[in-house]
Write an enzyme that holds these catalytic residues in place. Structure first.
Site, PDB file in Angstrom:
ATOM      1  N   LYS A  52       9.553   4.632  -9.191  1.00 45.37           N
ATOM      2  CA  LYS A  52       8.849   3.817  -8.343  1.00 45.37           C
ATOM      3  C   LYS A  52       8.039   2.903  -9.249  1.00 45.37           C
ATOM      4  CE  LYS A  52       5.433   4.908  -4.830  1.00 45.37           C
ATOM      5  NZ  LYS A  52       4.624   5.863  -4.127  1.00 45.37           N
ATOM      6  N   SER A 127       4.575   5.814   0.816  1.00 38.99           N
ATOM      7  CA  SER A 127       4.750   4.748   0.125  1.00 38.99           C
ATOM      8  C   SER A 127       6.029   4.623  -0.973  1.00 38.99           C
ATOM      9  CB  SER A 127       3.727   4.478  -0.664  1.00 38.99           C
ATOM     10  OG  SER A 127       3.487   5.438  -1.549  1.00 38.99           O
ATOM     11  N   SER A 151       3.499  10.604   0.402  1.00 43.11           N
ATOM     12  CA  SER A 151       4.483   9.511  -0.052  1.00 43.11           C
ATOM     13  C   SER A 151       5.796   9.608  -0.721  1.00 43.11           C
ATOM     14  CB  SER A 151       3.701   8.549  -1.017  1.00 43.11           C
ATOM     15  OG  SER A 151       2.902   7.628  -0.284  1.00 43.11           O
TER      16      SER A 151
HETATM   17  N1  GLN Z   1       0.280   7.138   3.820  1.00 39.35           N
HETATM   18  C1  GLN Z   1      -0.612   7.740   3.021  1.00 39.35           C
HETATM   19  C2  GLN Z   1      -1.495   6.383   2.617  1.00 39.35           C
HETATM   20  O1  GLN Z   1      -1.318   5.434   3.098  1.00 39.35           O
HETATM   21  C3  GLN Z   1      -0.269   8.330   1.735  1.00 39.35           C
HETATM   22  C4  GLN Z   1       0.141   7.500   0.662  1.00 39.35           C
HETATM   23  C5  GLN Z   1       0.638   8.128  -0.707  1.00 39.35           C
HETATM   24  O2  GLN Z   1       0.918   9.384  -0.575  1.00 39.35           O
HETATM   25  N2  GLN Z   1       0.686   7.525  -1.748  1.00 39.35           N
HETATM   26  O3  GLN Z   1      -2.452   6.415   1.935  1.00 39.35           O
END
Ligand code: GLN
Length: 446
Positions: A52, A127, A151
């Site tokens: 990532k 994400s 994420s």
């Molecule tokens: N969707 C969540 C957010 O927007 C989680 C994101 C994540 O785990 N990095 O913060």
């Protein structure tokens, strides 16, 4: 094979931001040579890995899918990257994500959205959407992602693969570009549970470079995969199967619980009573931490610098206005507000207290149960564009993953059938540092 698969599929999936073709070929040749010279094989010997793009890789761009870092070429490896190299995996490239890991659909990438390999009209989740899509599309053997509020698990669910968020502190955050430091964890996205155990084995462990790294002994994860779950006690939170859960997702989860029963485990309904406050708590705390962490992006020390500023303040302002996308700005403003004098007690401090209550919910259930099981996400993947104008609906997609992050405990998402023609994820949650039981149950089920 990995690069030809990428060449054949990435025009439609768009999971990669940077490819490391030359570097990967050189690394693979070196591994072959070391082996021919009588060296030992590492546990990930020769496996093509995707990383990532918020995990730093020496000499390989690390953009966090942000315009701010579009030219950031790190001079060091994250501990997780280093450990992958030590285990002899080969880095194929860097994977798309929501900008600075803020989002759940990959639509917040400032470059391009990644698409779900099962149906390219749909989001891959986020994400770590690039990581999940890449594994699902067979471009890499496994990928690393990061999970702050879901994420790793949510995109794994949407793409029909396995995603593990380890216990907070188990995997070093050194070299992971910080979003919310008290929640961020790196973890594996893989095709199956056994691969997840191997990758976790490679990346877990104490790191003096990360002050929140846990100094615990790392057990053998692979040997936990015995196939035996007889006598395991599973709690199923009623809050995870109530309002807002797609009936077909619920059906898939209930079928999975039946399968656990037939394997000799037992399950009972339990309650995590503070679940309804988790999303609000998370968005206050994560945004507060983000507003502080992202203060380092000032146009001076990292990334892109705005041109023709009038003075220093104007340089900060212009660089940040041009460098950050909309969602990142929204979080910085929300977090700055929650931390500001006069509001700190009402919002930040209050949210910290609720976080403790949420953690206690888990402690209470884990007094009588070995695992907690429910859906990873309330629905299957949604269409690209469907939720972009509606951040609050987007935030609610994390209702089942966020409480786990706030509690700091480990959880895995494993594929559990299909609903609406798209994959469903089953979330298996364990006690802190009990990844062995989580992996054992996931492996016996899959
Ligand atoms: N969707 C969540 C957010 O927007 C989680 C994101 C994540 O785990 N990095 O913060």
């Amino acid at each position: 094979a990995s690069f030809s698969r990428i060449a054949a599929t990435d025009a439609s999936i768009q999971s990669f931001l940077t490819l490391n073709e030359e570097g990967a070929r050189a690394a693979a040749a070196e591994l072959d040579k070391a082996l021919a010279d009588g060296g030992e094989q590492g546990i990930l010997f020769g496996l093509p890995a995707g990383i990532k793009d918020n995990i730093v890789t020496e000499g390989l761009l690390t953009t966090c899918a942000s315009q701010f870092l579009r030219n950031y070429d790190p001079i060091y490896d994250a501990t997780a990257t280093k450990k992958l190299k030590a285990a002899q995996a080969v880095t194929i490239g860097k994977l798309n994500m929501d900008e600075f890991a803020m989002g759940g659909s990959n639509e917040n990438s400032s470059f391009r959205p990644t698409r779900n390999p099962w149906n390219t009209d749909y989001v891959p989740g986020g994400s770590s959407g690039g990581s999940a899509a890449s594994v699902a599309a067979g471009q890499v053997y496994f990928a690393l992602g990061s999970d702050t509020g879901g994420s790793i698990r949510q995109p794994a669910a949407y793409c029909g693969i396995v995603g593990l968020k380890p216990t907070y502190g188990l995997v070093s955050r050194f070299g992971l570009v910080a979003f919310a430091s008290s929640l961020d964890q790196i973890g594996p996205l893989t095709k199956n549970v056994e691969d997840s155990a191997y990758v976790l084995q490679a990346i877990a462990g104490y790191d003096p470079n990360d002050s929140t790294s846990a100094n615990v002994e790392i057990p053998d994860y692979v040997s936990a995969l015995s196939g035996d779950v007889k006598g395991l006690r599973i709690g199923v939170p009623k809050e995870y199967l109530g309002q807002g859960i797609d009936p077909q997702v619920k059906e898939a989860v209930l079928a999975a619980l039946k399968q656990f029963e037939s394997l000799g485990a037992t399950w009972e309904e339990v309650s995590l009573p503070h679940t309804e406050y988790a999303v609000a708590t998370y968005y206050l705390l994560a945004s507060s931490e983000a507003s502080s962490n992202l203060a380092r992006f000032d146009g001076v020390r990292y990334g892109v610098r705005a041109e023709n500023p009038d003075n220093l303040l104007d340089l900060y302002r212009k660089s940040r206005s041009q460098g950050f996308g909309q969602e990142v700005k929204r979080r910085i403003m929300l977090g700055t507000y929650a931390l500001s004098s006069g509001y700190y007690d009402a919002y930040y401090l209050k949210a910290q207290k609720v976080r403790t209550l949420i953690k206690q919910d888990f402690d209470n259930v884990f007094q009588n149960f070995d695992l907690i099981i429910g859906p990873t996400a309330p629905t299957t993947a949604f269409r690209i564009g469907e939720q972009v104008g509606d951040p609050l609906t987007m935030y609610l997609n994390d209702i089942c993953t966020i409480p786990v992050s706030l509690a700091g405990v480990p959880a895995i998402s494993v594929p559990c059938g299909f609903a609406n023609g798209l994959p469903v994820g089953l979330q298996i949650i364990g006690k802190a540092f009990d990844e062995r039981t989580v992996l054992r149950a996931a492996h016996a089920y899959e």
